[in-house]
Scaffold this motif. Structure first.
Motif, PDB file in Angstrom:
ATOM      1  N   ARG A 131     132.407  72.377  -4.659  1.00 58.73           N
ATOM      2  CA  ARG A 131     132.265  72.802  -3.263  1.00 58.73           C
ATOM      3  C   ARG A 131     130.808  73.008  -2.910  1.00 58.73           C
ATOM      4  NH1 ARG A 131     137.064  77.238  -2.421  1.00 58.73           N
ATOM      5  NH2 ARG A 131     138.776  75.749  -2.536  1.00 58.73           N
ATOM      6  N   GLY A 132     130.047  73.590  -3.831  1.00 62.07           N
ATOM      7  CA  GLY A 132     128.623  73.799  -3.589  1.00 62.07           C
ATOM      8  C   GLY A 132     127.879  72.483  -3.457  1.00 62.07           C
ATOM      9  N   MET A 133     128.240  71.523  -4.294  1.00 62.02           N
ATOM     10  CA  MET A 133     127.593  70.214  -4.248  1.00 62.02           C
ATOM     11  C   MET A 133     127.936  69.501  -2.939  1.00 62.02           C
ATOM     12  SD  MET A 133     125.529  68.167  -5.718  1.00 62.02           S
ATOM     13  CE  MET A 133     125.432  68.807  -7.355  1.00 62.02           C
ATOM     14  N   LEU A 134     129.199  69.564  -2.530  1.00 64.95           N
ATOM     15  CA  LEU A 134     129.584  68.932  -1.270  1.00 64.95           C
ATOM     16  C   LEU A 134     128.905  69.619  -0.089  1.00 64.95           C
ATOM     17  CD1 LEU A 134     133.376  68.190  -1.810  1.00 64.95           C
ATOM     18  CD2 LEU A 134     131.482  66.579  -1.738  1.00 64.95           C
ATOM     19  N   GLY A 135     128.752  70.929  -0.163  1.00 58.97           N
ATOM     20  CA  GLY A 135     128.046  71.652   0.894  1.00 58.97           C
ATOM     21  C   GLY A 135     126.591  71.234   0.983  1.00 58.97           C
ATOM     22  N   LEU A 136     125.959  71.061  -0.174  1.00 55.51           N
ATOM     23  CA  LEU A 136     124.558  70.628  -0.205  1.00 55.51           C
ATOM     24  C   LEU A 136     124.423  69.220   0.360  1.00 55.51           C
ATOM     25  CD1 LEU A 136     121.619  71.017  -1.071  1.00 55.51           C
ATOM     26  CD2 LEU A 136     122.260  70.088  -3.297  1.00 55.51           C
ATOM     27  N   ILE A 137     125.322  68.335  -0.025  1.00 53.20           N
ATOM     28  CA  ILE A 137     125.277  66.970   0.496  1.00 53.20           C
ATOM     29  C   ILE A 137     125.490  66.974   2.006  1.00 53.20           C
ATOM     30  CG2 ILE A 137     126.485  64.749   0.502  1.00 53.20           C
ATOM     31  CD1 ILE A 137     126.931  65.185  -2.514  1.00 53.20           C
ATOM     32  N   GLY A 138     126.435  67.776   2.475  1.00 47.19           N
ATOM     33  CA  GLY A 138     126.676  67.882   3.917  1.00 47.19           C
ATOM     34  C   GLY A 138     125.454  68.399   4.656  1.00 47.19           C
ATOM     35  N   LEU A 139     124.804  69.411   4.097  1.00 47.31           N
ATOM     36  CA  LEU A 139     123.592  69.961   4.716  1.00 47.31           C
ATOM     37  C   LEU A 139     122.489  68.907   4.774  1.00 47.31           C
ATOM     38  CD1 LEU A 139     121.971  72.402   5.804  1.00 47.31           C
ATOM     39  CD2 LEU A 139     121.302  72.823   3.438  1.00 47.31           C
ATOM     40  N   LEU A 140     122.300  68.176   3.680  1.00 42.67           N
ATOM     41  CA  LEU A 140     121.274  67.129   3.666  1.00 42.67           C
ATOM     42  C   LEU A 140     121.576  66.044   4.697  1.00 42.67           C
ATOM     43  CD1 LEU A 140     120.583  66.711  -0.148  1.00 42.67           C
ATOM     44  CD2 LEU A 140     119.047  67.664   1.577  1.00 42.67           C
ATOM     45  N   LEU A 141     122.846  65.673   4.837  1.00 39.41           N
ATOM     46  CA  LEU A 141     123.200  64.659   5.830  1.00 39.41           C
ATOM     47  C   LEU A 141     122.869  65.135   7.242  1.00 39.41           C
ATOM     48  CD1 LEU A 141     126.582  63.346   4.407  1.00 39.41           C
ATOM     49  CD2 LEU A 141     124.412  62.118   4.524  1.00 39.41           C
ATOM     50  N   VAL A 142     123.126  66.404   7.527  1.00 39.16           N
ATOM     51  CA  VAL A 142     122.807  66.954   8.848  1.00 39.16           C
ATOM     52  C   VAL A 142     121.300  66.958   9.075  1.00 39.16           C
ATOM     53  CG1 VAL A 142     122.875  69.049  10.256  1.00 39.16           C
ATOM     54  CG2 VAL A 142     124.925  68.306   9.041  1.00 39.16           C
ATOM     55  N   VAL A 143     120.539  67.373   8.065  1.00 37.95           N
ATOM     56  CA  VAL A 143     119.073  67.409   8.194  1.00 37.95           C
ATOM     57  C   VAL A 143     118.531  66.007   8.440  1.00 37.95           C
ATOM     58  CG1 VAL A 143     116.919  67.830   6.936  1.00 37.95           C
ATOM     59  CG2 VAL A 143     118.760  69.515   6.858  1.00 37.95           C
ATOM     60  N   TRP A 144     119.029  65.026   7.689  1.00 38.86           N
ATOM     61  CA  TRP A 144     118.535  63.657   7.867  1.00 38.86           C
ATOM     62  C   TRP A 144     118.924  63.127   9.248  1.00 38.86           C
ATOM     63  CZ3 TRP A 144     115.697  65.107   4.516  1.00 38.86           C
ATOM     64  CH2 TRP A 144     115.934  65.201   3.164  1.00 38.86           C
TER      65      TRP A 144
END
Length: 70
Positions: free
Chosen positions: A18-31
């Motif tokens: 869940r933490g990894m998916l959250g990090l990936i989601g956050l990075l996608l939003v930032v990009w």
């Protein structure tokens, strides 16, 4: 008094996923924000290009990580 390690490891694995998916989601939003800013401000077109490349790389990395779990 007995300790069960099997379920604890499963819980840690789920929490890590869940933490990894959250990090990936956050990075996608930032990009995605970088892409939008790059297109809005013509002088920052390079920011849009970097945002597109990083968005694609993060999405691909997340897709590969998701598929290796199964």
């Amino acid at each position: 008094m007995s300790v069960s390690m099997g379920s604890d490891r499963a819980d840690v694995s789920v929490c890590h996923d869940r933490g990894m998916l959250g990090l990936i989601g956050l990075l996608l939003v930032v990009w995605l924000v970088f892409v939008i800013l790059g297109f809005v401000v013509k002088g920052l077109l390079w920011l849009a290009i970097i945002g597109i490349v990083l968005f694609a790389a993060t999405a691909a990395w997340g897709w590969v990580k998701r598929n290796t779990r199964t």
